[in-house]
Design a protein around this motif. Structure first.
Motif, PDB file in Angstrom:
ATOM      1  N   ILE A 119      51.052  46.104  36.464  1.00  0.00           N
ATOM      2  CA  ILE A 119      51.765  45.417  37.476  1.00  0.00           C
ATOM      3  C   ILE A 119      51.477  45.636  39.092  1.00  0.00           C
ATOM      4  CG2 ILE A 119      54.394  44.897  38.370  1.00  0.00           C
ATOM      5  CD1 ILE A 119      53.385  44.036  35.408  1.00  0.00           C
ATOM      6  N   ALA A 120      51.051  47.205  39.285  1.00  0.00           N
ATOM      7  CA  ALA A 120      50.726  47.451  40.596  1.00  0.00           C
ATOM      8  C   ALA A 120      49.352  46.914  40.728  1.00  0.00           C
ATOM      9  CB  ALA A 120      50.429  49.048  40.745  1.00  0.00           C
ATOM     10  N   TRP A 121      48.551  46.460  39.985  1.00  0.00           N
ATOM     11  CA  TRP A 121      47.279  45.827  40.470  1.00  0.00           C
ATOM     12  C   TRP A 121      47.343  44.461  40.554  1.00  0.00           C
ATOM     13  CZ3 TRP A 121      43.906  42.204  38.541  1.00  0.00           C
ATOM     14  CH2 TRP A 121      42.470  42.245  38.945  1.00  0.00           C
ATOM     15  N   LEU A 122      48.190  43.852  39.765  1.00  0.00           N
ATOM     16  CA  LEU A 122      48.302  42.462  40.020  1.00  0.00           C
ATOM     17  C   LEU A 122      49.285  42.110  41.288  1.00  0.00           C
ATOM     18  CD1 LEU A 122      49.466  41.460  36.153  1.00  0.00           C
ATOM     19  CD2 LEU A 122      47.127  40.772  37.362  1.00  0.00           C
ATOM     20  N   GLU A 123      50.049  43.081  41.692  1.00  0.00           N
ATOM     21  CA  GLU A 123      50.976  42.519  42.836  1.00  0.00           C
ATOM     22  C   GLU A 123      50.006  42.805  44.093  1.00  0.00           C
ATOM     23  OE1 GLU A 123      55.452  43.494  41.529  1.00  0.00           O
ATOM     24  OE2 GLU A 123      54.200  45.260  42.115  1.00  0.00           O
ATOM     25  N   GLY A 124      48.855  43.614  43.991  1.00  0.00           N
ATOM     26  CA  GLY A 124      48.003  43.980  45.017  1.00  0.00           C
ATOM     27  C   GLY A 124      48.276  45.388  45.492  1.00  0.00           C
ATOM     28  N   GLY A 125      49.190  46.209  44.940  1.00  0.00           N
ATOM     29  CA  GLY A 125      49.585  47.302  45.398  1.00  0.00           C
ATOM     30  C   GLY A 125      48.598  48.636  45.335  1.00  0.00           C
ATOM     31  N   SER A 126      47.444  48.181  44.384  1.00  0.00           N
ATOM     32  CA  SER A 126      46.412  49.125  44.149  1.00  0.00           C
ATOM     33  C   SER A 126      45.104  48.258  44.294  1.00  0.00           C
ATOM     34  CB  SER A 126      46.690  50.025  43.130  1.00  0.00           C
ATOM     35  OG  SER A 126      46.830  49.158  41.744  1.00  0.00           O
ATOM     36  N   GLU A 127      44.121  48.913  44.202  1.00  0.00           N
ATOM     37  CA  GLU A 127      42.704  48.271  44.285  1.00  0.00           C
ATOM     38  C   GLU A 127      41.887  48.491  43.031  1.00  0.00           C
ATOM     39  OE1 GLU A 127      41.819  45.762  46.064  1.00  0.00           O
ATOM     40  OE2 GLU A 127      43.695  45.703  47.188  1.00  0.00           O
ATOM     41  N   GLU A 128      42.185  49.429  42.516  1.00  0.00           N
ATOM     42  CA  GLU A 128      41.297  49.897  41.155  1.00  0.00           C
ATOM     43  C   GLU A 128      42.439  50.443  40.216  1.00  0.00           C
ATOM     44  OE1 GLU A 128      40.306  54.456  42.688  1.00  0.00           O
ATOM     45  OE2 GLU A 128      38.801  52.912  42.441  1.00  0.00           O
ATOM     46  N   SER A 129      42.251  50.586  38.958  1.00  0.00           N
ATOM     47  CA  SER A 129      42.804  51.239  37.801  1.00  0.00           C
ATOM     48  C   SER A 129      41.945  51.605  36.725  1.00  0.00           C
ATOM     49  CB  SER A 129      43.664  49.815  37.213  1.00  0.00           C
ATOM     50  OG  SER A 129      44.345  50.683  36.013  1.00  0.00           O
ATOM     51  N   GLU A 130      42.028  52.909  36.102  1.00  0.00           N
ATOM     52  CA  GLU A 130      41.358  53.369  35.048  1.00  0.00           C
ATOM     53  C   GLU A 130      41.280  52.423  33.955  1.00  0.00           C
ATOM     54  OE1 GLU A 130      43.107  56.828  33.122  1.00  0.00           O
ATOM     55  OE2 GLU A 130      44.910  56.607  34.455  1.00  0.00           O
ATOM     56  N   TYR A 131      42.074  51.531  33.671  1.00  0.00           N
ATOM     57  CA  TYR A 131      42.436  50.764  32.613  1.00  0.00           C
ATOM     58  C   TYR A 131      41.507  49.552  32.777  1.00  0.00           C
ATOM     59  CZ  TYR A 131      46.230  53.928  31.245  1.00  0.00           C
ATOM     60  OH  TYR A 131      46.785  55.000  31.016  1.00  0.00           O
ATOM     61  N   ILE A 132      41.187  49.269  33.911  1.00  0.00           N
ATOM     62  CA  ILE A 132      40.326  47.913  34.222  1.00  0.00           C
ATOM     63  C   ILE A 132      38.940  47.908  34.231  1.00  0.00           C
ATOM     64  CG2 ILE A 132      40.124  45.757  35.622  1.00  0.00           C
ATOM     65  CD1 ILE A 132      43.319  46.203  36.236  1.00  0.00           C
ATOM     66  N   LYS A 133      38.292  47.479  33.587  1.00  0.00           N
ATOM     67  CA  LYS A 133      36.692  47.863  33.641  1.00  0.00           C
ATOM     68  C   LYS A 133      36.119  46.824  34.838  1.00  0.00           C
ATOM     69  CE  LYS A 133      35.271  48.865  28.862  1.00  0.00           C
ATOM     70  NZ  LYS A 133      34.752  48.523  27.813  1.00  0.00           N
ATOM     71  N   PRO A 134      35.028  47.415  35.623  1.00  0.00           N
ATOM     72  CA  PRO A 134      34.778  46.512  36.661  1.00  0.00           C
ATOM     73  C   PRO A 134      33.794  45.336  36.030  1.00  0.00           C
ATOM     74  CG  PRO A 134      33.170  48.323  36.299  1.00  0.00           C
ATOM     75  CD  PRO A 134      34.610  48.441  35.404  1.00  0.00           C
ATOM     76  N   LEU A 135      33.554  44.248  37.037  1.00  0.00           N
ATOM     77  CA  LEU A 135      32.767  42.894  36.564  1.00  0.00           C
ATOM     78  C   LEU A 135      31.567  43.555  36.507  1.00  0.00           C
ATOM     79  CD1 LEU A 135      34.218  40.396  38.860  1.00  0.00           C
ATOM     80  CD2 LEU A 135      34.420  40.312  36.050  1.00  0.00           C
ATOM     81  N   ALA A 136      30.427  42.722  35.742  1.00  0.00           N
ATOM     82  CA  ALA A 136      29.043  42.861  35.768  1.00  0.00           C
ATOM     83  C   ALA A 136      28.502  43.138  36.871  1.00  0.00           C
ATOM     84  CB  ALA A 136      28.541  42.163  34.725  1.00  0.00           C
ATOM     85  N   GLY A 137      27.779  44.135  37.130  1.00  0.00           N
ATOM     86  CA  GLY A 137      26.926  44.426  38.446  1.00  0.00           C
ATOM     87  C   GLY A 137      27.846  45.058  39.780  1.00  0.00           C
ATOM     88  N   GLU A 138      29.102  45.276  39.273  1.00  0.00           N
ATOM     89  CA  GLU A 138      29.986  46.053  40.225  1.00  0.00           C
ATOM     90  C   GLU A 138      30.275  47.286  39.977  1.00  0.00           C
ATOM     91  OE1 GLU A 138      30.754  44.861  42.937  1.00  0.00           O
ATOM     92  OE2 GLU A 138      30.349  42.629  42.638  1.00  0.00           O
ATOM     93  N   THR A 139      30.758  48.411  40.812  1.00  0.00           N
ATOM     94  CA  THR A 139      30.941  49.673  40.432  1.00  0.00           C
ATOM     95  C   THR A 139      32.366  49.957  40.253  1.00  0.00           C
ATOM     96  OG1 THR A 139      30.830  49.943  42.882  1.00  0.00           O
ATOM     97  CG2 THR A 139      28.717  50.401  41.593  1.00  0.00           C
ATOM     98  N   GLY A 140      33.391  49.181  40.717  1.00  0.00           N
ATOM     99  CA  GLY A 140      34.767  49.386  40.182  1.00  0.00           C
ATOM    100  C   GLY A 140      35.597  48.372  40.580  1.00  0.00           C
ATOM    101  N   GLY A 141      36.882  48.362  40.146  1.00  0.00           N
ATOM    102  CA  GLY A 141      37.808  47.409  40.395  1.00  0.00           C
ATOM    103  C   GLY A 141      37.888  47.068  41.638  1.00  0.00           C
ATOM    104  N   ALA A 142      37.539  47.800  42.732  1.00  0.00           N
ATOM    105  CA  ALA A 142      38.061  47.313  44.011  1.00  0.00           C
ATOM    106  C   ALA A 142      36.998  46.402  44.321  1.00  0.00           C
ATOM    107  CB  ALA A 142      38.007  48.672  45.111  1.00  0.00           C
ATOM    108  N   SER A 143      35.373  46.792  44.090  1.00  0.00           N
ATOM    109  CA  SER A 143      34.286  46.016  44.405  1.00  0.00           C
ATOM    110  C   SER A 143      34.319  44.641  43.835  1.00  0.00           C
ATOM    111  CB  SER A 143      33.056  46.654  43.990  1.00  0.00           C
ATOM    112  OG  SER A 143      33.100  47.883  44.445  1.00  0.00           O
TER     113      SER A 143
END
Length: 409
Positions: A119-143
């Motif tokens: 919920i925090a990630w969907l609302e924009g309260g956080s830019e990364e989460s240990e449960y969300i894998k990054p997209l291909a070619g990215e290094t993290g949820g924020a990227s």
């Protein structure tokens, strides 16, 4: 792995940020004539209308991973629809939807912290989460989120595109940015055409390539540890008393702890989780710490208890029945106890028997609003500051640091 434009999580987050419609349908057709909304139990696709009309299969896997398996889009969207309800109501609604689905699918029931992170990630309260894998070619949820924002902004659409809950970017401005001439930095400009000889690096690398270092060697070697990504510090947890006689409940605790003002609780409010931010200068002087407030540990995993920093109590023993330490003497040996009563009244005998491990404080009684001086609550802030001071001191003694939390308490 889904592309940025068709990633279900980014489409859902962008639609939430822009308040765009999300329509459960029975067709992959994105035309407005065929986008008839149906109940979630009958839907086969989820139609997103921002930044473009895209239909994603309702059972498509997402980058949110729980227990090693990706969670489907239906479960993610259902969790967002129920993000404001209490956990028992959410679980009951999920069970009912599973019954309606029959064998066509099943809704994943998120664990306590998983639901908070989502919920925090969907609302924009956080830019990364240990449960969300990054997209291909990215290094993290924020990227990945940044990539999605850039891709959405580069399209010349008549509407503005969302930037992961951080405002909007005019598409005309995005076109200007795309036409900018890329300037070199100091290293690229001064490098010239002369080749650089890196042969000396081979001798330095032999010490590391001859034998694969173990975890201990990496930890003790500053040259290697400098590239290690620091672990994300979890949020500390504060437990409230679910007793109806408690002066502090989920309805009035945030105003009390953040604004230093006591108001009577609303016993009809159904709030399951709250977040409170506070600067802990002796632990992290650069950023506020976010505290999670809940009334009970029903959804706790064993490791969550290492994050509990305070327990508000009225002295009633039944409150601790489902706790990791059900005996008050054991509980308050590990966790700070806090009692808040009326000024001028003695704490209950049970609270006094807990001894110095429980901080006993009191607030002025709430007067009749029509009486003179009814709004004079200046002493509430003094009580709140004493509570935060005790919590901060207890956290430091338990091992809370700027970038780390204790592994056991």
């Amino acid at each position: 792995m889904a592309s940025v434009d068709h990633d279900p999580l980014l489409l859902l987050r962008g639609s939430i940020a822009s308040s765009s419609a999300i329509i459960p349908t029975t067709s992959a057709d994105t035309s407005s004539d065929s986008s008839t909304e149906v109940p979630l139990s009958q839907a086969t696709h989820l139609l997103f209308t921002h930044p473009a009309r895209v239909a994603i299969p309702i059972d498509a896997p997402t980058r949110f991973v729980s227990n090693g398996s990706p969670v489907d889009l239906r479960s993610i969207y259902f969790a967002w629809l129920n993000h404001e309800v209490a956990i028992p109501e959410y679980n009951a609604s999920a069970t009912k939807l599973n019954e309606e689905l029959g064998g066509a699918g099943a809704v994943h029931k998120f664990a306590f912290v998983e639901r908070l992170e989502l919920i925090a990630w969907l609302e924009g309260g956080s830019e990364e989460s240990e449960y969300i894998k990054p997209l291909a070619g990215e290094t993290g949820g924020a990227s990945a989120t940044g990539a999605a924002s850039t891709a959405a902004a580069s399209k010349a659409a008549p509407t503005v595109s969302a930037r992961s809950g951080r405002g909007t970017l005019d598409p005309r401005l995005a076109q200007i940015y795309n036409g900018e001439r890329r300037m070199g930095d100091r290293n690229s400009v001064l490098r010239g055409i002369k080749p650089t000889d890196f042969s000396h690096v081979r001798k330095l690398a032999q010490a590391f390539m001859s034998k694969k270092p173990g975890p201990t060697a990496i930890t003790n070697n500053p040259a290697l540890a400098i590239n290690q990504k620091p672990a994300r510090r979890p949020d500390p947890i504060i437990l409230l008393s679910p007793s109806a006689s408690s002066l502090l409940r989920m309805s009035n605790i945030r105003d009390f702890l953040e604004n230093g003002r006591y108001t009577l609780p609303d016993h009809n409010a159904s709030i399951s989780v709250l977040h409170v931010s506070r600067m802990m200068k002796d632990i992290d002087p650069n950023r506020p710490m976010r505290f999670i407030l809940v009334e009970g540990p029903e959804q706790f995993k064993p490791e969550y208890w290492n994050r509990v920093v305070a327990v508000f109590t009225t002295g009633q023993a039944w409150q601790f029945k489902n706790y990791r330490w059900s005996q008050p003497t054991d509980l308050f040996r590990h966790v700070l106890g806090i009692y808040v009563g009326w000024r001028g009244e003695q704490p209950p005998e049970s609270v006094r028997s807990f001894g110095h491990r429980v901080l006993a404080t009191s607030v002025d009684k709430v007067r009749d609003p029509a009486a003179a001086g009814a709004e004079n609550r200046w002493r509430d802030r003094e009580v709140v500051e004493s509570i935060w001071k005790a919590i901060e001191g207890n956290m430091r003694s338990k091992g809370w640091r700027k970038d780390a939390a204790p592994t056991s308490i």
